[in-house]
Design an enzyme around this catalytic site. Structure first.
Site, PDB file in Angstrom:
ATOM      1  N   GLY A 191       0.830  -1.191   0.000  1.00  0.00           N
ATOM      2  CA  GLY A 191       0.000   0.000   0.000  1.00  0.00           C
ATOM      3  C   GLY A 191       0.864   1.241   0.000  1.00  0.00           C
TER       4      GLY A 191
ATOM      5  N   GLU B 108       7.386   3.167   4.372  1.00  0.00           N
ATOM      6  CA  GLU B 108       7.830   4.241   5.248  1.00  0.00           C
ATOM      7  C   GLU B 108       9.299   4.603   5.095  1.00  0.00           C
ATOM      8  OE1 GLU B 108       8.042   0.403   7.887  1.00  0.00           O
ATOM      9  OE2 GLU B 108       6.743   1.191   6.295  1.00  0.00           O
TER      10      GLU B 108
ATOM     11  N   GLU C 295       2.270   5.922   7.613  1.00  0.00           N
ATOM     12  CA  GLU C 295       3.667   5.973   7.189  1.00  0.00           C
ATOM     13  C   GLU C 295       4.437   7.060   7.936  1.00  0.00           C
ATOM     14  OE1 GLU C 295       4.473   3.437   5.576  1.00  0.00           O
ATOM     15  OE2 GLU C 295       2.410   2.884   5.128  1.00  0.00           O
TER      16      GLU C 295
ATOM     17  N   HIS D  31       5.601   6.012  11.314  1.00  0.00           N
ATOM     18  CA  HIS D  31       6.800   5.174  11.258  1.00  0.00           C
ATOM     19  C   HIS D  31       8.091   5.982  11.313  1.00  0.00           C
ATOM     20  CE1 HIS D  31       5.571   1.065  10.737  1.00  0.00           C
ATOM     21  NE2 HIS D  31       4.851   1.287   9.658  1.00  0.00           N
TER      22      HIS D  31
END
Length: 857
Positions: free
Chosen positions: A267, A270, A304, A307
């Site tokens: 998807g 990060e 993301e 992260h």
């Protein structure tokens, strides 16, 4: 030397990489040099690092003056190890090695790979991009490709003039390299793991940056798609500022690029400072997207960015700890999105995601959240619903038990203590215990190191409420013991933080830690209703006695909040699957929610009814459709088809859900006619129809569509103005009613027109087709080798996930026999879970068909 052939020896530690790469987009190849500074911590005559699918051209040890001494080398393709024979024992001390290599820009969407698109000029264009997680950096350059070998990366790229080149750090210099090329050098990164390295080259455009404090944030996209970037930039800027405040730690890099890639297996990823996304998860046009489409973009961006601290700044030591990275980012994405758009009630919708984890964790073949990882294939298998959704749900349960501010203090302590380093799960528990004084490790170890979850049996004994725990399993889950959802043979126990309350009774909120077989609570009013798992944050199901269930109606039901009502229905359907509830009784329960006004509750009610609808045929099916119409039509009539000025996004999403349900599951002719008219209007003037209702209308048209409708849907996919519109049309192709149409869709999925990132999910949807799923399965079986050759490895098991919906005994036996001979090595455990769930659903069909036929006779 470790005894694991997939792990590297620890006698040399990389400190800095200088990586120079020259991709040739036309030839789909690249050359490069990696100059790696090491600390040799133990005398050795050999260095061992990782490399895969690379041609190693030269290897040398560099003297302090820069001259090189050639060394021997050989690459073990099976273990993906590059052995460098130094010719003598060296160290301890510093050392620099230089490796020259060449590789292919592959089409498997991993390592350094190529992505293609058709430009406005009609010509094909190529992008070179990366996806390193979990163990694919070794396909881009030789490296110590394990998370705890953190090092600084200095990346430079030699590219054609006029191309955009980006990496983790900001661009520092662009100098001529001859023959129409330039060398682009990027700033050094912080010390980080190899799986976070990123670089992208191609004809790309960038937005003007927005400054979040001192950090510039840009969206990078294909030419001509700048008008789809505003939402992502706003969501990204909000999340970046929110996380810096939440963590109390500055963003650990110099810039943020959010990069939309046409072909992307995951998807999003990060990579520090250079986060890559599928286009549909970054580029969106407000006003043309549904609430769900906007929400998933905001979710993924927040995930993301979370992260950047929890994963990039502080990283798990080895892949067994990936759950901590991903679970925490899942938890934080919901928290940040809830702050970004409170009207979306993101913690409420998280209930649906938690249910997906429940459904896997109720299997005998579930796994602990954390388990031993030895090989790259084991690491790939960690990226599943248990890592993300169960892990995130467990952190939410812990946060609510500890208190939000206490939990936040513990997270900040953990990040400050371990910044730039690597950790184990226990390090987080230590920080939370230090910050809160609570027995976090004792609680959480019971959830992390053993699979499954409990059901809480709730009963009365005088004025006392009795809470007891047993493991919850679906009926037909295999193994010894009872088939009633309560695994009587299983001695697994959890330390369960339980919150409960009595609706309408003052002072009746309780917090209990059930860490044995039983706990007792003295009730404020033993005659009143009781809600266990109040707030709906506990990762457990609840089973009340009939008496206590009877109290949860009328005023008590109205006094329950949305997540509590959601949990009541979700637990009821789980009981049906577990064999302790009856499908016909669930339909009767659904009637009591006819006046429900919350989207989440309708979603869980209709999820159960959709399964029931698959188990009725003939006259019973017609009667069931009438039941659905009677249940749903009044709510849709109250809402109407047109969005009203005071409707929020959730109300509008409910409207769309009811339209689709009434038209498809209820087969309502009037709804089908209006859906067609609405769809036709949306095609002529897209802005005249709300996008959520337009998407629902498309689904209704497809479910009963003609060949002409199919052709129009295919054209809609080819000409869609946004990534979301294209995907709506693409996936609608799996919903058409005739076998010939399903056959067209399956063939189309294997054509060059459908990106390999999307094709497996199109086939998955065909497998779930009520009438033609078996036909789709035969197609998968016959094209198995072709699918494995074309599709990303990580997507194969997601494609076959649809077999869970094939519930005829002969289908189940055929699927089981096929996979006995055709394993999926990179997803062994997930495949085992899929096959078990198919057996459970087949058993459910056998139990439910007769009672449903009698109920709807």
């Amino acid at each position: 030397m470790t005894d694991n052939p997939y792990r590297l020896p620890r006698h040399a530690l990389p400190r800095r990489y200088e990586v120079a790469l020259a991709p040739d987009l036309a030839a789909a190849s690249f050359t490069g040099t990696a100059t790696i500074t090491l600390d040799v911590v133990e005398a050795t005559a050999e260095l061992v690092c990782n490399a895969a699918e690379l041609d190693i051209l030269d290897a040398a040890v560099l003297d302090p003056d820069g001259t090189g001494r050639p060394v021997g080398f050989h690459l073990d393709a099976q273990t993906e190890r590059l052995h460098l024979d130094l010719g003598q024992v060296v160290g301890p001390g510093p050392m620099t090695v230089r490796l020259d290599f060449a590789g292919t820009l592959n089409d498997k969407l991993r390592g350094f790979y190529r992505s293609t698109y058709t430009g406005a000029d009609g010509a094909a264009h190529t992008i070179a991009t990366t996806q390193m997680q979990a163990t694919d950096c070794r396909r881009a350059f030789p490296c110590w490709d394990e998370p705890d070998f953190k090092a600084v990366f200095a990346i430079s790229l030699v590219v054609d003039e006029g191309l955009t080149a980006i990496s983790n750090g900001p661009e520092m210099a662009r100098t001529p390299a001859g023959e129409g090329q330039v060398r682009v050098a990027f700033a050094d990164t912080i010390a980080m793991s190899t799986y976070l390295v990123a670089f992208v080259v191609g004809e790309l455009e960038t937005t003007e940056p927005v400054d979040v404090g001192s950090v510039p944030l840009r969206i990078v996209h294909l030419p001509g798609k700048g008008h789809l970037t505003a939402f992502a930039q706003a969501a990204g800027a909000f999340a970046l500022a929110w996380f810096q405040d939440y963590y109390g730690i500055a963003y650990p890099a110099e810039k943020v690029d959010l990069v939309a890639i046409p072909d992307f297996a995951m998807g999003a990823m990060e990579n520090l400072g250079c986060i890559t996304f599928r286009e549909a998860l970054l580029l969106v046009e407000p006003g043309a997207a549904t609430m769900a489409e906007e929400q998933v973009v905001a979710d993924v961006i927040a995930h993301e960015l979370a992260h950047m601290w929890f994963g990039d700044l502080v990283t798990m030591r080895w892949w067994n700890g990936i759950w901590l990275n991903e679970a925490f980012a899942t938890f934080m994405e919901v928290a940040a999105c809830d702050a970004f758009r409170p009207d979306w009630k993101r913690w409420v919708s998280f209930g649906l995601e938690r249910t997906a984890a429940f459904e896997v964790d109720a299997l005998r073949s579930t796994r602990p959240v954390e388990f031993e990882v030895r090989s790259p294939a084991d690491a790939e298998g960690m990226f599943d619903v248990l890592t993300y959704e169960k892990g995130g749900a467990l952190l939410r349960m812990l946060q609510q038990y500890l208190g939000e501010e206490a939990f936040r203090a513990g997270i900040g302590l953990y990040l400050r203590t371990h910044r730039y380093g690597n950790t184990e799960t226990s390090d987080l528990w230590d920080a939370l215990e230090k910050a809160t004084g609570e027995p976090v490790r004792r609680i959480m170890d019971t959830w992390i190191w053993q699979g499954g979850f409990p059901v809480i049996d709730v009963s009365l004994d005088g004025d006392s409420l009795v809470l007891s725990q047993r493991r919850f399993l679906f009926a037909g889950a295999g193994g010894e013991g009872s088939d009633d959802g309560h695994a009587d043979d299983d001695s697994t126990r959890w330390a369960i933080p339980i919150q409960l309350r009595q609706p309408g009774v003052a002072g009746s909120e309780f917090r209990v830690l059930l860490d044995g077989d039983e706990a007792r609570v003295e009730l404020a009013d033993a005659s009143a209703a009781v809600v266990v798992n109040s707030g709906g944050n506990g990762f457990y199901r609840v089973h009340y006695t009939a008496e206590l269930v009877g109290r949860l109606d009328g005023h008590a039901l109205a006094d329950m909040d949305v997540v509590e009502r959601y949990g009541l229905v979700d637990d009821a359907w789980a009981a049906v699957v577990a064999g302790v509830g009856d499908a016909a009784d669930f339909c009767a329960l659904a009637r009591s929610f006819a006046d429900e006004r919350e989207l989440a509750v309708w979603q869980v009610v209709l999820a159960g009814l959709r399964w029931c609808g698959r188990f009725v045929d003939g006259a019973a099916q017609a009667s069931f459709q009438g039941f659905v119409r009677a249940l749903v039509a009044p709510s849709l009539h109250r809402l109407g088809w047109e969005r009203q000025p005071d409707d929020d996004d959730l109300t509008n999403a409910l409207r769309a859900l009811l339209v689709r349900t009434l038209g498809v599951l209820g087969a309502d002719p009037d709804t089908q006619r209006r859906a067609r008219a609405t769809h036709d209007q949306a095609v002529v003037d897209p802005h005249s129809v709300d996008p959520s209702v337009a998407a629902a209308a498309l689904g209704v048209v497809a479910a009963f569509g003609s060949d002409a409708d199919y052709d129009a849907c295919l054209a809609g996919f080819r000409t869609g103005a946004t990534p979301q519109e294209q995907l709506r049309y693409l996936y609608a192709l799996a919903e058409f009613p005739d076998a010939s149409q399903v056959a067209r869709t399956l063939d189309f999925a294997l054509s060059a027109e459908v990106r390999v990132q999307n094709a497996p999910f199109l086939i998955q949807r065909c497998l779930t087709h009520r009438d033609h799923g078996g036909q789709a399965w035969r197609f998968v079986r016959e094209h198995w080798s072709e699918a494995n050759a074309r599709f990303p490895d990580s997507s194969i098991v997601r494609m076959v996930d649809g077999v869970k919906w094939l519930t005829e005994p002969a289908q189940q036996a055929d699927v089981s026999a096929f996979f006995a001979e055709h394993p999926i090595p990179q997803a062994t455990k997930t495949l085992e879970q899929i096959l078990e769930r198919q057996r459970i659903n087949t058993a459910l069909r056998a139990r439910a068909t007769e009672p449903l036929a009698a109920a709807f006779d």
